[in-house]
Design a protein around this motif. Structure first.
Motif, PDB file in Angstrom:
ATOM      1  N   ILE A 116       0.837  -1.198   0.000  1.00 53.35           N
ATOM      2  CA  ILE A 116       0.000   0.000   0.000  1.00 53.35           C
ATOM      3  C   ILE A 116       0.874   1.251   0.000  1.00 53.35           C
ATOM      4  O   ILE A 116       0.572   2.258  -0.636  1.00 53.35           O
ATOM      5  CB  ILE A 116      -0.949  -0.009   1.211  1.00 53.35           C
ATOM      6  CG1 ILE A 116      -1.912  -1.203   1.086  1.00 53.35           C
ATOM      7  CG2 ILE A 116      -1.725   1.293   1.319  1.00 53.35           C
ATOM      8  CD1 ILE A 116      -2.782  -1.428   2.300  1.00 53.35           C
ATOM      9  N   GLY A 117       1.979   1.182   0.717  1.00 48.35           N
ATOM     10  CA  GLY A 117       2.868   2.340   0.759  1.00 48.35           C
ATOM     11  C   GLY A 117       4.134   2.036   1.529  1.00 48.35           C
ATOM     12  O   GLY A 117       4.222   1.054   2.268  1.00 48.35           O
ATOM     13  N   ARG A 118       5.140   2.886   1.318  1.00 52.18           N
ATOM     14  CA  ARG A 118       6.398   2.771   2.059  1.00 52.18           C
ATOM     15  C   ARG A 118       6.866   4.159   2.450  1.00 52.18           C
ATOM     16  O   ARG A 118       6.612   5.141   1.763  1.00 52.18           O
ATOM     17  CB  ARG A 118       7.467   2.037   1.245  1.00 52.18           C
ATOM     18  CG  ARG A 118       7.714   2.576  -0.153  1.00 52.18           C
ATOM     19  CD  ARG A 118       9.099   2.186  -0.703  1.00 52.18           C
ATOM     20  NE  ARG A 118       9.353   0.793  -0.662  1.00 52.18           N
ATOM     21  CZ  ARG A 118       9.276  -0.047  -1.710  1.00 52.18           C
ATOM     22  NH1 ARG A 118       8.917   0.421  -2.888  1.00 52.18           N
ATOM     23  NH2 ARG A 118       9.567  -1.317  -1.586  1.00 52.18           N
ATOM     24  N   HIS A 133       3.773  -0.345   4.577  1.00 54.39           N
ATOM     25  CA  HIS A 133       2.344  -0.495   4.867  1.00 54.39           C
ATOM     26  C   HIS A 133       1.834  -1.566   3.913  1.00 54.39           C
ATOM     27  O   HIS A 133       1.741  -1.348   2.701  1.00 54.39           O
ATOM     28  CB  HIS A 133       1.620   0.832   4.648  1.00 54.39           C
ATOM     29  CG  HIS A 133       0.159   0.769   4.977  1.00 54.39           C
ATOM     30  ND1 HIS A 133      -0.732   1.763   4.651  1.00 54.39           N
ATOM     31  CD2 HIS A 133      -0.575  -0.185   5.620  1.00 54.39           C
ATOM     32  CE1 HIS A 133      -1.939   1.424   5.063  1.00 54.39           C
ATOM     33  NE2 HIS A 133      -1.865   0.249   5.648  1.00 54.39           N
ATOM     34  N   LEU A 134       1.554  -2.757   4.451  1.00 50.44           N
ATOM     35  CA  LEU A 134       1.167  -3.904   3.641  1.00 50.44           C
ATOM     36  C   LEU A 134      -0.286  -4.274   3.889  1.00 50.44           C
ATOM     37  O   LEU A 134      -0.773  -4.211   5.016  1.00 50.44           O
ATOM     38  CB  LEU A 134       2.063  -5.103   3.967  1.00 50.44           C
ATOM     39  CG  LEU A 134       3.566  -4.908   3.712  1.00 50.44           C
ATOM     40  CD1 LEU A 134       4.354  -6.085   4.260  1.00 50.44           C
ATOM     41  CD2 LEU A 134       3.849  -4.726   2.234  1.00 50.44           C
ATOM     42  N   GLY A 135      -0.958  -4.679   2.819  1.00 49.96           N
ATOM     43  CA  GLY A 135      -2.367  -5.060   2.914  1.00 49.96           C
ATOM     44  C   GLY A 135      -2.559  -6.563   2.976  1.00 49.96           C
ATOM     45  O   GLY A 135      -1.691  -7.306   3.431  1.00 49.96           O
ATOM     46  N   LYS A 367      10.498  -3.738   9.691  1.00 49.35           N
ATOM     47  CA  LYS A 367      10.055  -3.010   8.497  1.00 49.35           C
ATOM     48  C   LYS A 367       8.546  -2.804   8.450  1.00 49.35           C
ATOM     49  O   LYS A 367       8.024  -2.267   7.471  1.00 49.35           O
ATOM     50  CB  LYS A 367      10.512  -3.754   7.227  1.00 49.35           C
ATOM     51  CG  LYS A 367      11.999  -3.641   6.971  1.00 49.35           C
ATOM     52  CD  LYS A 367      12.413  -4.256   5.645  1.00 49.35           C
ATOM     53  CE  LYS A 367      12.084  -3.346   4.487  1.00 49.35           C
ATOM     54  NZ  LYS A 367      12.700  -3.820   3.223  1.00 49.35           N
ATOM     55  N   ILE A 368       7.848  -3.216   9.494  1.00 49.88           N
ATOM     56  CA  ILE A 368       6.393  -3.032   9.528  1.00 49.88           C
ATOM     57  C   ILE A 368       6.049  -1.648  10.081  1.00 49.88           C
ATOM     58  O   ILE A 368       6.476  -1.280  11.177  1.00 49.88           O
ATOM     59  CB  ILE A 368       5.723  -4.131  10.378  1.00 49.88           C
ATOM     60  CG1 ILE A 368       5.695  -5.451   9.610  1.00 49.88           C
ATOM     61  CG2 ILE A 368       4.317  -3.749  10.788  1.00 49.88           C
ATOM     62  CD1 ILE A 368       4.753  -5.472   8.410  1.00 49.88           C
ATOM     63  N   LYS A 369       5.293  -0.909   9.303  1.00 50.35           N
ATOM     64  CA  LYS A 369       4.843   0.410   9.746  1.00 50.35           C
ATOM     65  C   LYS A 369       3.906   0.248  10.936  1.00 50.35           C
ATOM     66  O   LYS A 369       3.081  -0.673  10.972  1.00 50.35           O
ATOM     67  CB  LYS A 369       4.126   1.115   8.591  1.00 50.35           C
ATOM     68  CG  LYS A 369       3.620   2.505   8.944  1.00 50.35           C
ATOM     69  CD  LYS A 369       2.880   3.115   7.758  1.00 50.35           C
ATOM     70  CE  LYS A 369       2.290   4.476   8.141  1.00 50.35           C
ATOM     71  NZ  LYS A 369       1.531   5.073   7.014  1.00 50.35           N
ATOM     72  N   LYS A 373      -0.352  -4.788  10.214  1.00 55.02           N
ATOM     73  CA  LYS A 373      -0.215  -6.170  10.679  1.00 55.02           C
ATOM     74  C   LYS A 373       0.975  -6.859  10.014  1.00 55.02           C
ATOM     75  O   LYS A 373       1.280  -6.622   8.849  1.00 55.02           O
ATOM     76  CB  LYS A 373      -1.491  -6.969  10.365  1.00 55.02           C
ATOM     77  CG  LYS A 373      -2.728  -6.497  11.113  1.00 55.02           C
ATOM     78  CD  LYS A 373      -2.628  -6.819  12.585  1.00 55.02           C
ATOM     79  CE  LYS A 373      -3.904  -6.461  13.334  1.00 55.02           C
ATOM     80  NZ  LYS A 373      -3.757  -6.709  14.796  1.00 55.02           N
ATOM     81  N   GLY A 374       1.635  -7.739  10.772  1.00 48.35           N
ATOM     82  CA  GLY A 374       2.716  -8.547  10.230  1.00 48.35           C
ATOM     83  C   GLY A 374       2.178  -9.709   9.406  1.00 48.35           C
ATOM     84  O   GLY A 374       0.976  -9.990   9.391  1.00 48.35           O
TER      85      GLY A 374
END
Length: 729
Positions: A116-118, A133-135, A367-369, A373-374
């Motif tokens: 989603i974003g970095r 930011h991962l979905g 690296k998780i914003k 969620k991981g």
């Protein structure tokens, strides 16, 4: 996940009832009542426990008659003949892949999280850290993956790849790595696998030695490849996995004579111009796998299709109820034999494979914003592979949180852990039935949610797993953990502990695809004739044993032997012993044994495995000089644990490096090593006489540990040469 904290669960948990409470409970009972209570509460459970523990242990391995060098051999007890493939028709990786894709065509297969974003966060020291930011996971079916692999294979040929040359994959683990790997086999192309963390010299050596003509890599590698392009004498094509916002492809194209294309461009090329497949044979070399090793330049192990299929078929028989309802989290390096073997098993069984990384694994990974969620929380995997170092860090992080909560929460955790530990170890005094359910719901459900809450089986390999860490998984995750023993040279196939084996410190019986033989090593005092447990060098024979080292016949002849029946054997250099039930225990390593000045033999690996259980130790390398009567050690301390001790001891320091140099800190860690040595029953001469504390962690990127987090002894000795010399001064 990247940080580890000290364990706080050392002391035995005391009963909540005090002495007065015990006495008050017994008031009002007569003498007979008290005697009866004692019989019911103590003697009956004790008798039941004795009967339970006295049961004959299940036979998991049985002696086998084999040819070749004399020794004590075992095979898996459940199979009279060695397994070579899951189906008669599936004798190659290409055939196994095609069968699964037909059988499970509409099922979800490979999953990747949507980016989603970095963003980049600047730390107080000025360093920038990437946060993602991962979905949710986005899935491809088995049919879709098969089509992509076929398209990629055709695209490779249309791009100009010569089918008589090799292709290399030099990239991190993700779905396209696996698709490229399977695609190469559609055109009988041998794949060279290289760790993405290998240094320049090792990379150049690997690519030139195998005369790779097509290199498949991450876009982030392109800039580094361009810098060494003049040293790569056979590369003609470079295919890169796209990364949003990267301009490295244009830069690389302008500084090299290579044909450069993105992975999707090659797929499109193949889709528009399909090429009829040319499939491999069972004995053809599927992979030349370069492992970082512990010394010198890496060696390329030639792995045949038959090797991969044999290990895959064998492991499939040992994971209970393995199938399409399982979700597997893939995050270890695919260039390492352990992960490649695991994903081959999942593919053959029709499982879902969701890709992640060690840096995005949990909700608190580096690296998780924050607020994202991981991987485990989103995928909720049922199956995972791991290495002991990662389990140790998860365990220590859980214990740290328990300690921070304190009070009732800590008391409940401690009591529940003690009760479940007794049950897992086979005691009738442990928590069973409704009590077990109580602890599961009240205490361990929360802990389990840290890995998604659905783990039912874990596979551990790469290094010995401590008893504490194994019990942590058994109790806190509520799942069996199968310890696997194998090597690149056996395509990970040697032994595998079974799901219902609750013992610790062992690696199980032989896999159904091989024999394990112990050959006497007289110099070390390990004999196949030893009673009650035979001991000796571990030798693996069967269809999982690989073809040897690429362009290194001398080294191949040293460790590979073929007996009079044509069976291939690999001499591991590890020392093991067989338990009466046919399970193997690794007890030593030939090349790690050093003779001290006064004649005592010290096994460096054994000492390290014992001392790393200290709450203060994140990593350790023991060094023994034969001209001295004691050993020394370089220790990477657990930062949080040492800083917490320093705060409580009111030790003043400016940074962690300064703390590591303080005599008080060295003394504190050395005392903890002494306790670990005592608990592990080491001899006095095995305890390091002096230690040096290294403030920086050892990572694959630093070149001090392998991708599987094994220490690289020679590199560590070289980096800390002056410090070691001072310890002996």
């Amino acid at each position: 996940m990247e940080d580890s904290e000290g364990s706080v669960l050392n002391a035995p948990v005391e009963d909540n009832l005090g002495a007065g409470d015990h006495l008050s409970v017994l008031k009002g009972y007569g003498a007979l009542g008290i005697v009866g209570a004692v019989i019911v509460a103590v003697l009956v459970p004790l008798l039941l426990s004795t009967v339970f523990l006295g049961k004959k242990r299940k036979q998991r391995g049985v002696p086998a008659q084999v040819a070749g060098e004399e020794g004590y051999a075992m095979r898996n007890a459940r199979f009279t003949e060695l397994i070579e493939s899951p189906h008669k028709e599936a004798t190659t990786v290409a055939a196994m892949f095609e069968q699964s894709c037909k059988k499970y065509a509409q099922n979800q297969f490979l999953g990747t999280r949507k980016l989603i974003g970095r963003e980049f966060v600047t730390a107080s020291n000025g360093k920038k850290f990437e946060k993602l930011h991962l979905g949710d996971y986005e899935w491809q079916t088995y049919r879709q993956v098969f089509d992509r692999a076929c398209n990629f294979a055709s695209g490779l040929i249309k791009l100009g790849h010569n089918v008589d040359t090799r292709a290399a994959i030099f990239a991190d683990t993700h779905a396209e790595w696996f698709i490229a790997f399977q695609g190469c086999f559609r055109q009988n192309i041998t794949v060279v696998t290289i760790y993405s963390s290998l240094g320049e010299d090792a990379l150049i050596h690997s690519l030139n030695e195998t005369q790779v003509s097509t290199l498949i890599c991450d876009s982030k590698q392109l800039k580094n490849l361009a810098a060494i392009s003049s040293s790569l004498n056979s590369i003609k094509n470079v295919i890169y996995f796209e990364d949003v916002g990267s301009s490295a492809a244009k830069e690389c194209e302008s500084t090299s004579n290579w044909t450069i294309a993105s992975f999707s461009e090659v797929e499109k090329l193949g889709q528009e111009s399909p090429v009829h497949p040319t499939l491999p044979s069972k004995n053809g070399v599927a992979v030349v796998m370069y492992t970082s090793g512990s010394t010198g330049l890496p060696k390329g192990v030639m792995i045949t299709h038959g090797n991969i299929v044999a290990t895959t078929a064998a492991v499939m028989t040992l994971i209970p109820s393995l199938g399409s309802t399982d979700a597997y989290l893939a995050y270890l390096p695919l260039a390492h034999v352990f992960e490649l073997a695991a994903e081959s098993v999942m593919m053959a069984a029709g499982c879902q494979i969701g890709y992640g990384s060690a840096l995005t694994l949990t909700d608190t990974s580096n690296k998780i914003k924050k607020g994202t969620k991981g991987d485990v929380s989103v995928l909720k995997p049922t199956l995972m592979t791991t290495v002991p170092a990662i389990i140790d860090r998860i365990r220590d992080a859980v214990y740290k949180k328990v300690e921070e909560k304190g009070g009732i929460a800590k008391n409940l955790f401690d009591i529940g852990f003690k009760r479940r530990l007794a049950a897992v170890e086979g005691s009738w005094f442990g928590a069973w039935g409704l009590e077990k359910l109580f602890w599961e719901v009240v205490v361990f459900k929360v802990v389990r949610s840290g890995l998604g809450g659905h783990i039912r089986f874990m596979i551990c390999g790469g290094a010995p797993l401590s008893a504490d860490s194994q019990r942590f998984i058994n109790i806190c995750m509520g799942a069996p953990i199968g310890q696997a023993y194998g090597l690149t040279e056996t395509f990970a196939g040697a032994t595998f502990s079974e799901w219902d084996d609750t013992t610790v410190g062992r690696v199980g019986p032989p896999l159904p695809c091989c024999y394990i033989k112990l050959v006497s090593w007289k110099e070390g005092g390990y004999l196949a004739s030893d009673k009650p447990m035979p001991r000796g060098e571990i030798v693996v024979g069967g269809p999982s044993v690989t073809a040897g080292y690429f362009k290194n016949q001398q080294k191949t002849d040293e460790v590979y032997k073929v007996d009079e029946n044509g069976m291939r054997w690999f001499y591991t250099g590890d020392i093991g012993r067989f338990h009466p039930d046919g399970c193997l225990e690794i007890i030593d390593r030939k090349k790690d044994i050093v003779k001290l000045q006064h004649g005592e033999y010290i096994s460096l690996g054994k000492v390290e495995a014992t001392l790393i259980t200290s709450n203060y130790v994140d990593n350790i390398m023991v060094f023994a000089d034969p001209f001295h009567n004691y050993c020394v050690a370089v220790v990477v301390p657990v930062r949080q644990a040492l800083e917490k001790w320093a705060q409580e001891a009111e030790i003043k320091y400016n940074d962690f490096s300064e703390l590591c140099g303080k005599a008080e800190a060295v003394s504190e860690v050395q005392q903890s090593l002494a306790k670990a040595a005592k608990a592990g029953k080491l001899d006095k001469f095995e305890l390091p006489g002096k230690i040096y504390l290294a403030s920086d962690p050892w990572t694959p990127e630093s070149g001090l540990v392998t991708a599987a987090l094994k220490i690289k002894r020679e590199q560590i000795k070289s980096k800390f040469r002056s410090e070691i010399e001072k310890l002996y001064a």
